[in-house]
Design an enzyme around this catalytic site. Structure first.
Site, mmCIF file in Angstrom:
data_model
loop_
_atom_site.group_PDB
_atom_site.id
_atom_site.type_symbol
_atom_site.label_atom_id
_atom_site.label_comp_id
_atom_site.label_asym_id
_atom_site.label_seq_id
_atom_site.Cartn_x
_atom_site.Cartn_y
_atom_site.Cartn_z
ATOM 1 N N ASN A 1 -1.797 -6.018 7.026
ATOM 2 C CA ASN A 1 -0.590 -5.492 7.149
ATOM 3 C C ASN A 1 -0.621 -4.065 6.518
ATOM 4 O OD1 ASN A 1 2.240 -4.886 6.879
ATOM 5 N ND2 ASN A 1 2.469 -7.080 6.913
ATOM 6 N N HIS B 1 0.739 -1.216 0.190
ATOM 7 C CA HIS B 1 -0.004 -0.092 0.090
ATOM 8 C C HIS B 1 0.717 1.386 0.031
ATOM 9 C CE1 HIS B 1 -3.488 2.326 0.840
ATOM 10 N NE2 HIS B 1 -3.112 2.984 1.787
ATOM 11 N N GLY C 1 1.768 -2.450 5.560
ATOM 12 C CA GLY C 1 2.554 -2.373 4.442
ATOM 13 C C GLY C 1 2.295 -3.132 3.193
ATOM 14 N N GLU C 2 1.091 -3.971 3.208
ATOM 15 C CA GLU C 2 0.941 -4.783 2.143
ATOM 16 C C GLU C 2 -0.531 -4.272 1.606
ATOM 17 O OE1 GLU C 2 1.931 -9.004 2.554
ATOM 18 O OE2 GLU C 2 3.218 -8.484 4.360
ATOM 19 N N MET C 3 -1.723 -4.849 2.244
ATOM 20 C CA MET C 3 -2.871 -4.450 1.725
ATOM 21 C C MET C 3 -3.636 -3.246 2.404
ATOM 22 S SD MET C 3 -3.917 -8.463 0.721
ATOM 23 C CE MET C 3 -5.237 -8.208 -0.421
#
Lengths: 330, 330
Positions: free
Chosen positions: A120, A80, A122-124
């Site tokens: 997360n 993201h 830093g992910e989705m």
């Protein structure tokens, strides 16, 4: 395939193994069993659905791209807001054969893993609450959850169970190496067979063994010689807390390794030749000649199996009540 | 389908129209013709290949997602380094029926369009030179270009021709509305037919007509009442330089509009109900009652056709010579 047909196929498969190379440290991959098609179809849609992310842009398939060996072919992933991921995204192919999920094994199985990236930051970068709110606002999903699970609410337990059920189908049988294992002596070239012989005699199969040629244990990265990297990941120690597990990572599968570049937990090895060279030096204290290296690489490329074959899923449309993605809001 | 079979199908199709609603302003979509399968298959792979972007993360399918109506369902798209796009990504479905490509029509056809995003710093942020360098480093692509085009180098002209050939197959026949047009009087409900009657009698078909129910002309956004938006796009004027074309945009297709939310060039209308309300007020000076609005929306949802059906493409792996993506480098 019906359950009966599947049982017959399994028996035939088992019989074929016993007549072939059954004593090899790497064993053929069994074809996937689809026991619950409605569950798998639902999981497939969820796997491809970017509405499980805050931005509406990132799906499971973004980093475990099933057009690209179940990986993103990046050193570390993009999350993201273009967040730089901390570690190389492992392939989802054959991940059901892993002893545990993530490089440090912090998720015990695929279902537990699937919950992680959604929330997360830093992910989705979504929340499980918003994921559920999104899904229950989409009438076709509500129907499909009922079809897959029977009555009851849409929960993260069901979401991740469906995703895991789909991922369990992502096994890749019929590699040339498996054909050789199953008795087709013409499936491999002399160079490839010689590469396998070098691979075995060097001791690589101590870690890269079983159906997945890896995935079954945690091992220290840098047994003979330290591995130098700027990546701060500490590996298995993050889970066990034991200092002895520092820099110990889940042994990656070598299945489809031709497709899952770049290599290692930090994605630092761009090519198979480089990965083989580094592994030989730091894990087993060997320096392969260029010819040996090329043969091992040739063998590794025979581990590419049948890639998942399915129609591109069509996602059910949002309704007027579906929360809208917010890609540019903090 | 063979050329002969296709010709027969076309004749049957033409005959069926003449026996049905041939005088309607919206006409049925013709099934796609795949004349050059090798070219289309190559184009499909290129459409899904993120190696045509600097990051190795963004493909044509990222913003024209064929699991989601050929769009990204975002107000404006996400580009390289999470760049916020200037305008809503139009659906690629049926885009071959457009008079020109992009909202302002600055590309004359799909082939010209396909070259744009690859090199746009806010989209895929690559260069055409690097795209070619990447493709010619991938042996399987080189072979497939030869198969599709015959001898000669891989050029951007060939890359975009292949992508355009694939996109030309992305038409969506067999919507319920088309079935009604072709004579199936039971294909639509009374409410849907009434919605179509309101749509026609209000004058919507002045712009939304033809096979695509749009896409054939440029029209001013805000004919009766000005359209208020913070989006700075000036529309067709950017191409013609004529002040009269300020805020004139290509009329979007209404095919599959149920799937291609949010609406308008700025993506400001989240729902079909909102889009219908705004269009009625600012383009034709009407205020629909809630019941009228609901019927028009019901009609619009009958324009959802068969979505593209094909196996998820498998991309050929990079070779050791392939330039590696650089997602985090400026």
């Amino acid at each position: 395939m019906s359950a009966k047909l599947f049982a017959v196929a399994c028996l035939a498969f088992a019989a074929s193994i016993t007549h072939a190379q059954s004593n090899e440290p790497i064993q053929p991959i069994r074809p996937p069993a689809v026991i619950k098609p409605a569950l798998v179809e639902l999981g497939k849609k969820l796997f491809f659905d970017p509405r499980l992310s805050k931005s509406g842009f990132i799906s499971c398939n973004s980093c475990h791209n099933l057009s690209m060996g179940g990986s993103d072919n990046l050193a570390t992933s993009i999350g993201h807001n273009w967040h730089k991921g901390p570690i190389n995204a492992p392939t989802v192919l054959n991940s059901s054969l892993n002893v545990a999920q993530f490089w440090d094994g912090r998720a015990k199985d695929l279902q537990e893993q699937a919950a992680g990236p959604i929330a997360n930051p830093g992910e989705m970068a979504f929340t499980h609450e918003l994921a559920i709110e999104t899904l229950i606002s989409i009438p076709q999903y509500v129907t499909e959850f009922q079809q897959a699970f029977g009555p009851g609410p849409v929960t993260m337990g069901r979401v991740t169970e469906a995703i895991a059920a789909f991922e369990e189908t992502l096994v890749t049988p019929n590699s040339r190496f498996d054909k050789w294992l199953l008795g087709d002596t013409n499936a491999l070239t002399t160079d490839e067979l010689e590469g396998y012989r070098i691979f075995k005699s060097s001791g690589c199969t101590a870690c890269h063994n079983g159906q997945a040629a890896g995935g079954a244990s945690f091992r220290k990265m840098g047994v003979v010689e330290p591995y130098r990297t700027s990546n701060p990941a500490e590996g298995r120690m993050a889970v066990t807390g034991r200092d002895a597990d520092r820099f110990s990572f889940k042994v990656p599968t070598l299945r489809n390794v031709e497709l899952t570049y770049p290599y290692f937990h930090d994605g630092a090895a761009a090519t198979l030749a480089e990965a083989v060279d580094v592994m030989a030096r730091i894990q087993i204290g060997k320096q392969y000649s260029p010819a040996e290296n090329a043969r091992v690489v040739a063998f590794l490329k025979t581990l590419t199996g049948d890639q998942p074959q399915f129609l591109l899923p069509q996602l059910p449309p949002s309704s007027d009540k579906t929360p809208r993605p917010a890609p540019f809001k903090n």
